[in-house]
Design a protein around this motif. Structure first.
Motif, PDB file in Angstrom:
ATOM      1  N   ILE A  14       0.699  -1.220  -0.098  1.00  0.00           N
ATOM      2  CA  ILE A  14      -0.181  -0.065  -0.053  1.00  0.00           C
ATOM      3  C   ILE A  14       0.768   1.430   0.055  1.00  0.00           C
ATOM      4  O   ILE A  14       0.472   2.067  -0.775  1.00  0.00           O
ATOM      5  CB  ILE A  14      -1.047  -0.052   1.205  1.00  0.00           C
ATOM      6  CG1 ILE A  14      -2.116  -0.901   0.813  1.00  0.00           C
ATOM      7  CG2 ILE A  14      -1.627   1.251   1.414  1.00  0.00           C
ATOM      8  CD1 ILE A  14      -2.990  -1.538   2.076  1.00  0.00           C
ATOM      9  N   VAL A  15       2.243   1.380   0.849  1.00  0.00           N
ATOM     10  CA  VAL A  15       2.882   2.505   0.833  1.00  0.00           C
ATOM     11  C   VAL A  15       3.328   2.627  -0.487  1.00  0.00           C
ATOM     12  O   VAL A  15       3.577   3.857  -0.848  1.00  0.00           O
ATOM     13  CB  VAL A  15       3.850   2.360   2.081  1.00  0.00           C
ATOM     14  CG1 VAL A  15       4.938   3.221   1.805  1.00  0.00           C
ATOM     15  CG2 VAL A  15       3.159   2.404   3.566  1.00  0.00           C
ATOM     16  N   ILE A  16       3.999   1.482  -1.272  1.00  0.00           N
ATOM     17  CA  ILE A  16       4.684   1.748  -2.423  1.00  0.00           C
ATOM     18  C   ILE A  16       3.519   2.110  -3.370  1.00  0.00           C
ATOM     19  O   ILE A  16       3.992   3.138  -4.284  1.00  0.00           O
ATOM     20  CB  ILE A  16       5.272   0.447  -2.868  1.00  0.00           C
ATOM     21  CG1 ILE A  16       6.414  -0.042  -2.049  1.00  0.00           C
ATOM     22  CG2 ILE A  16       5.598   0.355  -4.339  1.00  0.00           C
ATOM     23  CD1 ILE A  16       6.974  -1.499  -2.271  1.00  0.00           C
ATOM     24  N   ALA A  17       2.442   1.529  -3.407  1.00  0.00           N
ATOM     25  CA  ALA A  17       1.319   2.315  -4.349  1.00  0.00           C
ATOM     26  C   ALA A  17       0.961   3.611  -3.937  1.00  0.00           C
ATOM     27  O   ALA A  17       0.981   4.592  -5.311  1.00  0.00           O
ATOM     28  CB  ALA A  17       0.212   1.230  -4.318  1.00  0.00           C
ATOM     29  N   LEU A  66      -1.103  -2.130  -8.014  1.00  0.00           N
ATOM     30  CA  LEU A  66      -0.660  -2.468  -6.592  1.00  0.00           C
ATOM     31  C   LEU A  66      -1.846  -2.269  -5.492  1.00  0.00           C
ATOM     32  O   LEU A  66      -1.923  -3.029  -4.398  1.00  0.00           O
ATOM     33  CB  LEU A  66       0.542  -1.642  -6.162  1.00  0.00           C
ATOM     34  CG  LEU A  66       2.013  -2.307  -6.766  1.00  0.00           C
ATOM     35  CD1 LEU A  66       3.148  -1.099  -6.474  1.00  0.00           C
ATOM     36  CD2 LEU A  66       2.257  -3.678  -6.565  1.00  0.00           C
ATOM     37  N   GLY A  67      -2.465  -1.201  -5.875  1.00  0.00           N
ATOM     38  CA  GLY A  67      -3.708  -0.893  -5.059  1.00  0.00           C
ATOM     39  C   GLY A  67      -4.828  -2.013  -5.062  1.00  0.00           C
ATOM     40  O   GLY A  67      -5.291  -2.592  -3.980  1.00  0.00           O
ATOM     41  N   VAL A  68      -4.996  -2.658  -6.159  1.00  0.00           N
ATOM     42  CA  VAL A  68      -5.848  -3.827  -6.430  1.00  0.00           C
ATOM     43  C   VAL A  68      -5.357  -5.055  -5.647  1.00  0.00           C
ATOM     44  O   VAL A  68      -6.192  -5.704  -5.018  1.00  0.00           O
ATOM     45  CB  VAL A  68      -6.381  -3.966  -7.961  1.00  0.00           C
ATOM     46  CG1 VAL A  68      -7.003  -5.275  -7.970  1.00  0.00           C
ATOM     47  CG2 VAL A  68      -7.032  -3.019  -8.468  1.00  0.00           C
ATOM     48  N   LEU A  69      -4.059  -5.307  -5.672  1.00  0.00           N
ATOM     49  CA  LEU A  69      -3.665  -6.456  -5.281  1.00  0.00           C
ATOM     50  C   LEU A  69      -3.886  -6.363  -3.546  1.00  0.00           C
ATOM     51  O   LEU A  69      -4.123  -7.272  -2.880  1.00  0.00           O
ATOM     52  CB  LEU A  69      -1.843  -6.496  -5.494  1.00  0.00           C
ATOM     53  CG  LEU A  69      -1.318  -7.553  -4.772  1.00  0.00           C
ATOM     54  CD1 LEU A  69      -1.508  -8.834  -5.336  1.00  0.00           C
ATOM     55  CD2 LEU A  69       0.220  -7.470  -4.993  1.00  0.00           C
TER      56      LEU A  69
END
Length: 194
Positions: A14-17, A66-69
């Motif tokens: 989440i932070v990376i996204a 990444l958010g969906v993941l």
């Protein structure tokens, strides 16, 4: 332990996204502001600009993926937690039913005991059951007598202790007690070594 590791991984994703999306959005916002306000003194070459815009668009797409993941993983974790909660609730209700059988409660006493476990007052129990408070008080006294407890708190404590004992017994089987001849043999071995 594994659940904590998954939560930490989800947080990292989440932070990376969010960081990727913030950087890319920052580029597009600064590009728009620079053209409107004119704070950039030298223009960026067209090819460089296209590469940066493509990179920023890909970054936004990566942030979305990444958010969906992360959302998928969080929803899966939530479903597992709900399933475990349902299993624990069912186990508790099974335990309560077993204890009520052990105490030989009547159907009316079972109802009153369940309402008492839920924290309802005598007046509330009487209103729900359509009886008088005196009847409910007599039933609770009979329940406590049959359960061998002095009140609601002790009855709850008994149920929780039973639940915990059952769980402990499942998690940690009782130790095996050695036979007397095994103890004697070990004692002789220790005496011989000394």
């Amino acid at each position: 332990m594994q659940g904590r590791r998954r939560l930490a991984q989800d947080r990292v994703i989440i932070v990376i996204a969010l960081v990727v999306q913030a950087l890319c959005a920052g580029f597009f916002i600064s590009d728009i502001l620079s053209s409107r306000i004119g704070f950039r003194s030298t223009p960026i070459p067209w090819r460089m600009r296209e590469l940066i815009e493509i990179g920023a668009a890909l970054g936004l797409l990566l942030g979305f993926v990444l958010g969906v993941l992360a959302l998928t993983r969080v929803r899966r974790h939530h479903r597992l937690a709900e399933e475990r909660l349902r299993e624990a609730s069912a186990a508790f209700l099974d335990l309560v039913a077993k204890r009520f059988d052990d105490w030989a409660l009547t159907p009316a006493e079972r109802d009153v005991a369940l309402f008492a476990i839920k924290g309802m007052s005598l007046a509330d129990i009487a209103a729900v059951r359509g009886t008088s408070e005196g009847t409910v008080k007599a039933q609770t006294n009979a329940i406590y007598r049959k359960a061998g407890v002095s009140g609601r708190a002790q009855m709850l404590s008994d149920l929780i202790d039973t639940l915990m004992d059952d769980q402990v017994m499942q998690d940690f089987p009782p130790p095996t007690v050695p036979e007397p001849h095994e103890i004697a043999a070990k004692t002789r071995d220790v005496e011989v070594r000394s």
